[in-house]
Write an enzyme that holds these catalytic residues in place. Sequence first.
Site, PDB file in Angstrom:
ATOM      1  N   ALA A  64       0.838  -1.197   0.000  1.00 56.59           N
ATOM      2  CA  ALA A  64       0.000   0.000   0.000  1.00 56.59           C
ATOM      3  C   ALA A  64       0.873   1.247   0.000  1.00 56.59           C
ATOM      4  CB  ALA A  64      -0.910   0.003   1.231  1.00 56.59           C
ATOM      5  N   GLY A 108       1.767  -5.604   1.198  1.00 56.81           N
ATOM      6  CA  GLY A 108       0.695  -5.972   0.282  1.00 56.81           C
ATOM      7  C   GLY A 108       1.201  -6.508  -1.036  1.00 56.81           C
ATOM      8  N   GLU A 111       1.622 -10.020  -0.439  1.00 58.36           N
ATOM      9  CA  GLU A 111       0.286 -10.622  -0.370  1.00 58.36           C
ATOM     10  C   GLU A 111      -0.306 -10.824  -1.758  1.00 58.36           C
ATOM     11  OE1 GLU A 111      -1.597  -9.393   3.855  1.00 58.36           O
ATOM     12  OE2 GLU A 111      -0.972  -7.694   2.612  1.00 58.36           O
ATOM     13  N   GLU A 131       4.665  -5.328   7.918  1.00 60.48           N
ATOM     14  CA  GLU A 131       3.605  -4.506   8.499  1.00 60.48           C
ATOM     15  C   GLU A 131       3.827  -4.205   9.978  1.00 60.48           C
ATOM     16  OE1 GLU A 131       1.513  -6.192   4.851  1.00 60.48           O
ATOM     17  OE2 GLU A 131       3.129  -6.769   6.210  1.00 60.48           O
TER      18      GLU A 131
END
Length: 257
Positions: A64, A108, A111, A131
């Site tokens: 992000a 992300g 991910e 994170e």
Amino acid sequence: MSKVRREDQAGVALITLDRPEARNAIDTEAAHALAALVHEVERDPAVLAVVLTGAGDKAFCAGADLKELAGGSAAGGRSTSEGGFAGVTHAPRDKLWIAAVNGAAMAGGFELVLACDFAIAAPHAVFALPEVKRGLAAVAGGVWRLPRAVARGVALEMIATGEPIDAAEALRLGLVNRVVPADRLLPEALAIAARVAANAPLAVRASLALARRAHDLDDAALRVEADAIGRRVMASADAREGPRAFAERREPRWTGR
């Protein structure tokens, strides 16, 4: 200019995150553009496999866009209600998705890799769920997909420390299928996708659907689903075309029916 690009060739869609100046981080605009492309390719009968990569040679995706987040943008802007982060991590998908990891896959971005069916990587690729170093949690799939992909202790160490691993270690752990020279990464990913696209579409989709659920069902339930899928595939026109083409020594003409 769009922050996400789609290019098609012979049954394969190449989707490129195109923010190299921001390490291909996902901001709100990129998230919704990628979500729209997921819908497009999944509904496009001409597409049988998808390759997801990042522009440039530094990063696949840095996750992000923290600058946007720090500026007060709501965290949910980079997710969609149906598709999750960037419209990918929770999206229902029938096509085969390959991640071509051309650099750092962080947070992300990692991910997104875990949400794909498998990945190949350049030697300089790195993978991490950092994170916890930013007071966040990898809830777009990282905290449950990573423990399914590698040994529990390895996954918990990566999740709790936020430390990265390199491409060689990712290969050793089975997180990527192969590591290839950077200049061969996209050609290799596209070649694999083309081999998938050359197969019978219905058979590929049905096989993937069951294989993806293998972790969630016991053997008895898997046998029931496999029998149902087998009957559906065997009753298809493609199941008749495959043996006929073999006997006639020609390439099959698949219809997906």
